[in-house]
Design a protein around this motif. Structure first.
Motif, PDB file in Angstrom:
ATOM      1  N   CYS A 127       6.473   6.131  -5.776  1.00  0.00           N
ATOM      2  CA  CYS A 127       5.224   5.865  -6.498  1.00  0.00           C
ATOM      3  C   CYS A 127       5.421   5.890  -8.011  1.00  0.00           C
ATOM      4  CB  CYS A 127       4.159   6.875  -6.086  1.00  0.00           C
ATOM      5  SG  CYS A 127       3.684   6.761  -4.350  1.00  0.00           S
ATOM      6  N   ASP A 249       2.385   1.881  -0.399  1.00  0.00           N
ATOM      7  CA  ASP A 249       1.669   1.295  -1.532  1.00  0.00           C
ATOM      8  C   ASP A 249       2.549   1.291  -2.783  1.00  0.00           C
ATOM      9  OD1 ASP A 249      -0.549   0.858   0.022  1.00  0.00           O
ATOM     10  OD2 ASP A 249      -1.680   2.576  -0.733  1.00  0.00           O
ATOM     11  N   HIS A 252       5.243  -1.402  -2.363  1.00  0.00           N
ATOM     12  CA  HIS A 252       4.669  -2.744  -2.499  1.00  0.00           C
ATOM     13  C   HIS A 252       4.441  -3.088  -3.971  1.00  0.00           C
ATOM     14  CE1 HIS A 252       2.115  -6.254  -2.025  1.00  0.00           C
ATOM     15  NE2 HIS A 252       1.192  -5.643  -2.739  1.00  0.00           N
ATOM     16  N   GLU A 253       3.927  -2.152  -4.732  1.00  0.00           N
ATOM     17  CA  GLU A 253       3.667  -2.413  -6.147  1.00  0.00           C
ATOM     18  C   GLU A 253       4.956  -2.743  -6.889  1.00  0.00           C
ATOM     19  OE1 GLU A 253       1.643  -0.131  -9.997  1.00  0.00           O
ATOM     20  OE2 GLU A 253       1.191   0.531  -7.950  1.00  0.00           O
ATOM     21  N   THR A 254       6.019  -1.989  -6.593  1.00  0.00           N
ATOM     22  CA  THR A 254       7.304  -2.242  -7.253  1.00  0.00           C
ATOM     23  C   THR A 254       7.915  -3.553  -6.778  1.00  0.00           C
ATOM     24  OG1 THR A 254       7.687   0.136  -7.449  1.00  0.00           O
ATOM     25  CG2 THR A 254       9.604  -1.299  -7.666  1.00  0.00           C
ATOM     26  N   ASN A 256       6.383  -6.182  -5.603  1.00  0.00           N
ATOM     27  CA  ASN A 256       5.613  -7.294  -6.155  1.00  0.00           C
ATOM     28  C   ASN A 256       5.954  -7.529  -7.622  1.00  0.00           C
ATOM     29  OD1 ASN A 256       3.390  -9.283  -5.775  1.00  0.00           O
ATOM     30  ND2 ASN A 256       2.373  -8.031  -7.323  1.00  0.00           N
TER      31      ASN A 256
END
Length: 285
Positions: A127, A249, A252-254, A256
């Motif tokens: 995160c 989550d 996914h953020e990284t 993307n």
């Protein structure tokens, strides 16, 4: 006699508390040693232990190494490491992975220690814009270039071809580099203490200049991937506990951010010098 050592990887600091004989197994971590610090990503305590009872959730078998993931009745994440069917240790973590204890069986202690630290690093940094890749990475002219692909695709071979045929190329890591995405969307790739079968434990970093997905073919051809194609190329090479919503989550953020901001390429290739030269001329422009 027990001691505590501190290490820094991808600008994240962690500590290991262990007996001297176990700390002596950590020579590959020496380039990453740092002074004691209070603001830690995580801490690992290593001890001799007996089997840990847990409820199995998932397991992975890779080249004779089994990693079994589960949780205790209290909800603590557990990872059991087996080699050739024999258990090397049990890693028991707090729910946020900030603290963990590795219970060693006395068999393959070095491998259990490395696997524990890789897992705790990956989970606790998921995160924070940081991921561990299953990849080989080289540097050239101040930038890092990462080669992805399924096991046996030829990542190490392609990296070696760069080293042999492109002057100025250096190997940063041969199996488990870390990548950290900055707030502005740029990314930096780092060497780590984990490098698979090729010893390459370098405390180095470079701006990530490109990501190349390799496929074996009877010819050499490279094309750039965009959008969902770039995202799909990146995801399989990143390890993580994707059924944990918080970790998923973060990953996914990284992922993307990497697919959106870092050039991603697909190289169909032979294991020859021309493949490295075509790749270099295309992705370093």
């Amino acid at each position: 006699m027990k001691g505590t050592r501190y290490y820094i990887v991808a600008e994240h600091t962690f500590c290991v508390k262990a007996a001297d004989n176990n700390l002596a197994l950590m020579q590959n971590y020496e380039p990453f040693r740092t002074a004691p610090i209070e603001d830690l990503l995580f801490g690992l305590t290593v001890t001799d232990g007996s089997p840990v009872d847990y409820i199995e959730e998932w397991r992975q078998d890779e080249e004779g190494q089994d990693t079994i993931c589960g949780h205790t009745e209290q909800g603590e994440p557990v990872f059991e490491f087996r080699f050739g069917g024999k258990t090397a240790g049990w890693l028991v973590c707090t729910p946020g992975y900030r603290d963990a204890t590795l219970h060693l069986s006395g068999f393959q202690s070095k491998a259990a220690l490395d696997n524990s630290l890789m897992i705790q690093f990956a989970m606790s940094s998921a995160c924070l814009g940081t991921v561990l890749f299953h990849a080989a990475v080289v540097s050239l002219e101040g930038r890092g270039y990462m080669f992805l692909g399924k096991s046996g695709t030829g990542k190490s071979t392609h990296a070696r071809l760069w080293l042999e045929n492109i002057p100025g190329t250096e190997l940063m890591n041969d199996d488990n580099p870390a990548v950290r995405v900055k707030p502005d969307g740029t990314a930096v790739v780092y060497g780590t203490p984990w490098s698979g079968k090729t010893p390459c434990y370098r405390n180095v970093s470079a701006p990530l200049g490109g990501i190349v997905l390799l496929s074996q073919a009877p010819y050499n051809k490279i094309v750039q991937l965009k959008g969902i194609g770039a995202y799909a190329a990146v995801v399989p090479s990143i390890s993580g506990k994707r059924w944990d919503e918080r970790i998923a989550d973060g990953l996914h953020e990284t992922e993307n951010a990497l697919a959106s901001n870092i050039p991603v390429w697909h190289l169909d290739c032979l294991p020859d010098a021309n493949a490295a030269l075509i790749c270099k001329e295309t992705i370093t422009q």
